[in-house]
Design a protein around this motif. Structure first.
Motif, PDB file in Angstrom:
ATOM      1  N   LEU A 104      -1.099  -5.995   0.269  1.00  0.00           N
ATOM      2  CA  LEU A 104      -2.400  -6.253   0.043  1.00  0.00           C
ATOM      3  C   LEU A 104      -2.534  -7.400  -0.938  1.00  0.00           C
ATOM      4  N   ASN A 111      -6.631  -7.144   2.936  1.00  0.00           N
ATOM      5  CA  ASN A 111      -5.566  -7.035   3.827  1.00  0.00           C
ATOM      6  C   ASN A 111      -5.092  -8.494   4.330  1.00  0.00           C
ATOM      7  N   ALA A 127      -8.925   3.378  -6.154  1.00  0.00           N
ATOM      8  CA  ALA A 127      -7.397   3.059  -6.064  1.00  0.00           C
ATOM      9  C   ALA A 127      -6.661   3.349  -7.188  1.00  0.00           C
ATOM     10  N   HIS A 173       0.541   5.691  -0.606  1.00  0.00           N
ATOM     11  CA  HIS A 173      -0.451   6.815  -0.922  1.00  0.00           C
ATOM     12  C   HIS A 173       0.377   8.098  -1.571  1.00  0.00           C
ATOM     13  N   VAL A 175       0.918  -1.008  -0.007  1.00  0.00           N
ATOM     14  CA  VAL A 175       0.010  -0.159   0.062  1.00  0.00           C
ATOM     15  C   VAL A 175       0.886   1.188   0.056  1.00  0.00           C
ATOM     16  N   GLU A 205      -8.196   3.107   2.785  1.00  0.00           N
ATOM     17  CA  GLU A 205      -7.174   2.777   3.709  1.00  0.00           C
ATOM     18  C   GLU A 205      -8.109   2.274   5.084  1.00  0.00           C
ATOM     19  N   GLN A 228       0.405   2.840   5.210  1.00  0.00           N
ATOM     20  CA  GLN A 228       1.519   2.668   4.012  1.00  0.00           C
ATOM     21  C   GLN A 228       2.548   1.571   4.282  1.00  0.00           C
ATOM     22  N   THR A 239      -5.465  -0.523   6.834  1.00  0.00           N
ATOM     23  CA  THR A 239      -4.115  -0.385   6.230  1.00  0.00           C
ATOM     24  C   THR A 239      -3.569   0.718   6.671  1.00  0.00           C
ATOM     25  N   LEU A 255      -3.847   4.093  -2.557  1.00  0.00           N
ATOM     26  CA  LEU A 255      -5.390   4.138  -1.822  1.00  0.00           C
ATOM     27  C   LEU A 255      -5.666   5.430  -1.659  1.00  0.00           C
TER      28      LEU A 255
END
Length: 225
Positions: free
Chosen positions: A220, A177, A151, A135, A133, A209, A216, A214, A204
């Protein structure tokens, strides 16, 4: 360890990082997927090799900085191990040193801890692609997928997923997850991020998230829906 390395990778100018244990064997590695594993292992062996003298040239160095035309390799010695980072030539060594000092204590604690029992994980996980993951550093760039609960993937990640599942283009993914088994099906969009850091990762929005619980760096399980 991967979560600690992900934080190091978030330092501006850091491309990838790894922890190398006794004998030059990598024990944790967080690099973009395009990097050749054999080359990374070769660099570790060269740094760890007593004959090369890199780790012993200056007695007990706090930090070793190899400088090249297009980048730098920074090595932080630990007890019977070391952290190795591939960086751009413009990395701020002062900022990186602070992050490395924090990471060193955590990594040494991880290496000293007894191995965790095998995780039950998610049934059938071995047949699924797992991606970390992340962002966007600047959330304003992702206003569209933030607003619509999507996503985001880079073109390289789309190709990676399609190749893994031998699939035609897709519009939705099932994301699970790996730790808690929480899953959901979400629409995806392609973002043309020039930074290769985002390749091989699932970007995400904050809503997903939260739903998947989850942060960072978490893994996944990815399936085409």
């Amino acid at each position: 360890m991967d979560a600690i390395l992900q934080k190091l990778n978030a330092v501006p100018g850091v491309v990838g990082s790894l922890v190398c244990g006794h004998g030059g064997v990598p024990v944790a590695c967080v690099f973009p997927p395009l990097f050749d594993t054999a080359i990374i292992e070769g660099v570790c062996s060269a740094v760890a090799d007593p004959a090369e003298g890199a780790m012993n040239a200056a007695g007990s160095p706090e930090l070793i900085d190899f400088r090249y035309g297009d980048g730098r390799i920074v090595v932080k010695p630990m007890h019977d191990a070391f952290v190795l980072l591939l960086c751009t030539k413009k990395v701020n060594l002062g900022e990186l040193t602070i992050s490395l000092n924090v990471a060193k204590a955590k990594l040494e604690s991880c290496m000293a801890a007894p191995p965790a029992p095998p995780s039950k994980g998610v049934a059938g996980a071995s047949n699924l692609l797992e991606l970390p993951v992340c962002h966007l550093a600047d959330r304003t760039k992702g206003s569209s997928f933030e607003q619509f609960g999507m996503a985001a993937l880079t073109p390289a990640t789309v190709t990676q997923i399609a190749s893994f599942y031998k699939s035609e283009p897709f519009k939705k993914l099932k994301l699970t997850n790996r730790v808690n088994g929480v899953a959901g099906v979400f629409p995806v969009m392609v973002v043309n991020e020039s930074d290769s850091f985002y390749d091989g990762k699932i970007i995400l929005c904050s809503a997903i998230e939260k739903k998947l619980e989850t942060v960072q760096g978490d893994g996944l399980l990815v399936e085409i829906a």
